[in-house]
Design an enzyme around this catalytic site. Structure first.
Site, PDB file in Angstrom:
ATOM      1  N   HIS A  62      66.609  86.023  31.500  1.00 12.49           N
ATOM      2  CA  HIS A  62      65.810  85.474  32.607  1.00 12.49           C
ATOM      3  C   HIS A  62      66.038  86.457  33.142  1.00 12.49           C
ATOM      4  O   HIS A  62      65.312  86.453  34.456  1.00 12.49           O
ATOM      5  CB  HIS A  62      66.263  84.060  33.431  1.00 12.49           C
ATOM      6  CG  HIS A  62      65.941  83.186  32.807  1.00 12.49           C
ATOM      7  ND1 HIS A  62      64.238  82.933  32.434  1.00 12.49           N
ATOM      8  CD2 HIS A  62      66.943  82.175  31.901  1.00 12.49           C
ATOM      9  CE1 HIS A  62      64.621  81.306  31.252  1.00 12.49           C
ATOM     10  NE2 HIS A  62      66.001  81.405  31.486  1.00 12.49           N
ATOM     11  N   ARG A 114      57.487  88.232  47.496  1.00  8.06           N
ATOM     12  CA  ARG A 114      58.508  89.505  48.380  1.00  8.06           C
ATOM     13  C   ARG A 114      57.470  90.987  47.719  1.00  8.06           C
ATOM     14  O   ARG A 114      56.876  91.150  46.777  1.00  8.06           O
ATOM     15  CB  ARG A 114      59.656  89.459  48.385  1.00  8.06           C
ATOM     16  CG  ARG A 114      60.060  89.123  47.061  1.00  8.06           C
ATOM     17  CD  ARG A 114      61.743  88.803  46.453  1.00  8.06           C
ATOM     18  NE  ARG A 114      61.563  88.091  45.286  1.00  8.06           N
ATOM     19  CZ  ARG A 114      61.767  88.748  43.749  1.00  8.06           C
ATOM     20  NH1 ARG A 114      61.371  90.061  43.906  1.00  8.06           N
ATOM     21  NH2 ARG A 114      62.457  87.625  43.109  1.00  8.06           N
ATOM     22  N   LYS A 134      64.988  90.875  33.975  1.00 11.62           N
ATOM     23  CA  LYS A 134      64.339  91.346  33.295  1.00 11.62           C
ATOM     24  C   LYS A 134      64.955  93.179  33.529  1.00 11.62           C
ATOM     25  O   LYS A 134      65.943  93.104  33.374  1.00 11.62           O
ATOM     26  CB  LYS A 134      63.271  92.378  34.546  1.00 11.62           C
ATOM     27  CG  LYS A 134      61.883  90.947  34.619  1.00 11.62           C
ATOM     28  CD  LYS A 134      61.418  91.041  35.726  1.00 11.62           C
ATOM     29  CE  LYS A 134      60.308  89.828  36.129  1.00 11.62           C
ATOM     30  NZ  LYS A 134      60.119  89.831  37.020  1.00 11.62           N
ATOM     31  N   HIS A 139      55.535  87.799  29.959  1.00 12.06           N
ATOM     32  CA  HIS A 139      55.542  87.338  30.966  1.00 12.06           C
ATOM     33  C   HIS A 139      55.182  88.688  31.197  1.00 12.06           C
ATOM     34  O   HIS A 139      54.961  89.815  31.626  1.00 12.06           O
ATOM     35  CB  HIS A 139      57.185  87.728  31.637  1.00 12.06           C
ATOM     36  CG  HIS A 139      57.083  87.753  33.055  1.00 12.06           C
ATOM     37  ND1 HIS A 139      57.661  86.658  33.560  1.00 12.06           N
ATOM     38  CD2 HIS A 139      56.534  88.197  33.924  1.00 12.06           C
ATOM     39  CE1 HIS A 139      57.700  86.811  35.025  1.00 12.06           C
ATOM     40  NE2 HIS A 139      56.970  87.619  34.549  1.00 12.06           N
TER      41      HIS A 139
END
Lengths: 455, 148
Positions: free
Chosen positions: A241, A297, A243, A214
């Site tokens: 999912h 964001r 982090k 990722h």
């Protein structure tokens, strides 16, 4: 920029560490703050230190941090001219962004239209492809009818491929195909299943990424045509999912490659008229980048980019919202050194169950290259109503090795009592030879945890 | 475990209380203590069934509120049902006899007004809220000693 002040007072529509982070940025820019909070957060540090603090509802987020009407009324009654949504809660709610602006206030973030476009996977991907941002190689639409044509598409994409039902979702209606010999049967079977399950036999095909990483690109745009990319972060260490640990830059990926992707990202930003901070998330495998989604964001892991670029992302968000121009040029942005972030969660080390309670000891680490972003202070009570993030330790070093070494010292220095945390997990991860080599894939942490599990 | 996976409802946001109860029953039947559900976006839901005791749901890690503060007196705090600028009414005076439903104040935001109503019949013994001051949700406006 000093002569144009659209707002002097900012309502922080969030809680926890990010609320404090936003308050710090406001203070630095001479802006007043309004802390709105739920009854459960009355003792929060940013609430106590805010210029104006207002309890807007009970602990339930739906009646406080997610109460759109209440937040607008709170802005009105406190005289706030802008709302910073932080991350989570209403930060990616296009209707809320529109409502804020319709009320004559400034939303510290992109327009509702940008949020809406990126919130829809299909329109987002189309916009990205149009702008030249790489997406997962695939059939770019429904599979052709003839087996011969399907084979040609698959060969061009390269095996393994994944055949998916257009109407599918949630992991259903898809099949991984490893060789060309399996293709025809797999397509026929998936089409039949898709027809039965979703009433629609339409299929498409994509390159199947087996062990992707990722990797994400931070961008920052103003409303005067400047769009900057601030380098890459590697957030492959994830559990369910979520982090766990992030680093910048992404180990082993050449800077020229990141620069090329970064340029395409800012090109996309210009095309869609994006403003503020944002993140392009990619899967990366064998030199291929594949766009997943854009987060419109500020992100939890933004500090590692701040450390490697020297740019205060939250302060820049506020400057852009004031209508100001970014005073940095792309060529001036130097990505130097290496930064790592360990997310501290109040959770059981073995079961990952949340561990709310009162923190009876909270000794923070320090020294060169160590930054701690946290709202927790001694005797703070971690609430059970919200996520379990209690802070972030960020280490910076001239090299990745130095950043790792500093983080290991910092984690060893940290003392927390009264609640359980995942500090030991981070310590073990940092000691792991594979992690130290760099470049593990997104499934690595779950595999590593499974191997460690007692039975 | 595989049989259970098929029975647990698909996790898309916080499950309904019926789903939670169903999952809890499945946990007990399977002899398991905890379950963790998560979706593709990173949302998570934990459940723990009390170790030996069967049946009841312990809830999705939503703990009870902080222990109630002990109030020595028997009076009742009348709290602001919403935030806003407080406008007290004539009834918000020490010694006033009030009835259930009486309005002792208004929470004002522009033209919006939310009344602060008294839950029981009694006598106002303290006026805590301040006229014209921005007041938060749950703040005490007056205290009422209930009628015997």
């Amino acid at each position: 920029m000093s002569d144009m002040q659209r707002f002097k007072r900012v309502l922080i529509a969030n809680r926890g560490e990010i609320a404090l982070r936003i308050q710090r940025a406001c203070r630095q820019l001479g802006l007043e703050t309004v802390a709105v909070y739920s009854e459960a957060d009355v003792d929060s540090r940013h609430v106590r230190e805010a210029d104006v603090a207002l309890c807007i509802g009970p602990a339930a987020a739906s009646k406080s941090y997610l109460d759109r009407e209440g937040l607008l009324l709170a802005a009105k009654v406190t005289g706030a001219g802008a709302i910073h949504p932080g991350y989570g809660f209403l930060s990616e709610n296009a209707d809320f962004a529109d409502a804020v602006e319709a009320a004559g206030l400034t939303f510290v973030g992109p327009t509702g239209d940008s949020i809406r476009m990126m919130g829809d996977k299909i329109t987002a991907k189309r916009a990205m492809r149009d702008a030249g941002v790489p997406c997962v190689p695939g059939s770019d639409g429904p599979l052709p009818a003839s087996a011969e044509d399907v084979r040609a598409v698959a060969l061009e994409v390269g095996f393994p491929v994944i055949v998916k039902a257009s109407g599918g979702g949630g992991g259903r209606g898809m099949r991984v195909v490893h060789t060309v010999d399996e293709l025809e049967d797999a397509v026929a079977l998936t089409a039949k299943e898709a027809q039965q399950a979703f009433g629609n036999p339409t299929l498409y095909l994509e390159k199947y990424m087996q062990k992707p990483r990722h990797v994400e690109i931070q961008v920052l745009c103003d409303t005067h045509g400047t769009a900057l990319w601030l380098g890459a972060r590697d957030c492959s260490l994830q559990r369910r999912h979520q982090k766990v640990l992030e680093e910048a830059p992404a180990p082993g990926i050449p800077p020229e490659t990141i620069a090329e992707i970064g340029e395409r990202c800012v090109q996309a930003c210009r095309q869609i008229g994006y403003r503020g901070a944002g993140t392009f998330e990619f899967l990366y495998e064998d030199g291929i980048f594949a766009f997943i989604e854009m987060n419109t964001r500020v992100q939890v892991e933004h500090p590692i980019t701040e450390e490697t670029t020297g740019i205060d992302i939250v302060a820049q968000q506020l400057r852009v919202a004031q209508g100001g121009m970014l005073d940095v040029r792309q060529e001036d942005i130097l990505m130097q050194g290496h930064a790592i972030e360990c997310r501290l969660n109040a959770e059981d080390a073995a079961t990952f169950m949340p561990s709310p309670g009162t923190v009876t000891r909270w000794d923070l680490p320090g020294g060169p290259g160590i930054r701690v972003d946290t709202h927790v202070i001694n005797n703070y009570t971690v609430q059970p109503y919200y996520d379990s993030l209690i802070g972030k330790i960020i280490s910076y070093g001239a090299t990745r090795e130095q950043a790792i070494a500093r983080m290991r010292v910092a984690l060893a220095e940290m003392r927390v009592e009264g609640i359980s945390t995942n500090i030991a997990l981070h310590q073990d991860l940092l000691a792991d030879p594979k992690f130290q080599d760099g470049g593990v894939d997104i499934h690595y942490l779950e595999r590593w945890l499974a191997e460690r599990a007692p039975s | 475990m595989s049989t259970m996976e098929n029975q647990v409802p698909v996790f898309e946001g916080i499950p309904s209380s019926e789903d939670l109860a169903r999952i809890a029953d499945l946990l007990v039947q399977a002899g398991l203590e905890t379950i963790e559900l998560s979706d593709g976006m990173g949302a998570r839901c934990f459940m723990r069934v009390p170790a030996p005791a069967p049946a009841l749901v312990s809830g999705a890690q939503v703990a009870t509120a902080a222990a109630p503060v002990e109030v020595p007196s028997s009076d009742i705090a009348v709290k602001a049902p919403y935030f806003g600028v407080l406008a007290l009414t004539d009834l918000a005076e020490i010694g006033t006899v009030v009835r259930q439903g009486d309005v002792v104040g208004q929470m004002r935001i522009g033209t919006l007004q939310v009344p602060v109503t008294v839950p029981v019949e009694g006598t106002v013994v303290d006026v805590v809220g301040q006229e014209g001051v921005l007041t938060g949700y749950g703040a005490v406006v007056v205290r009422v000693e209930p009628a015997a």
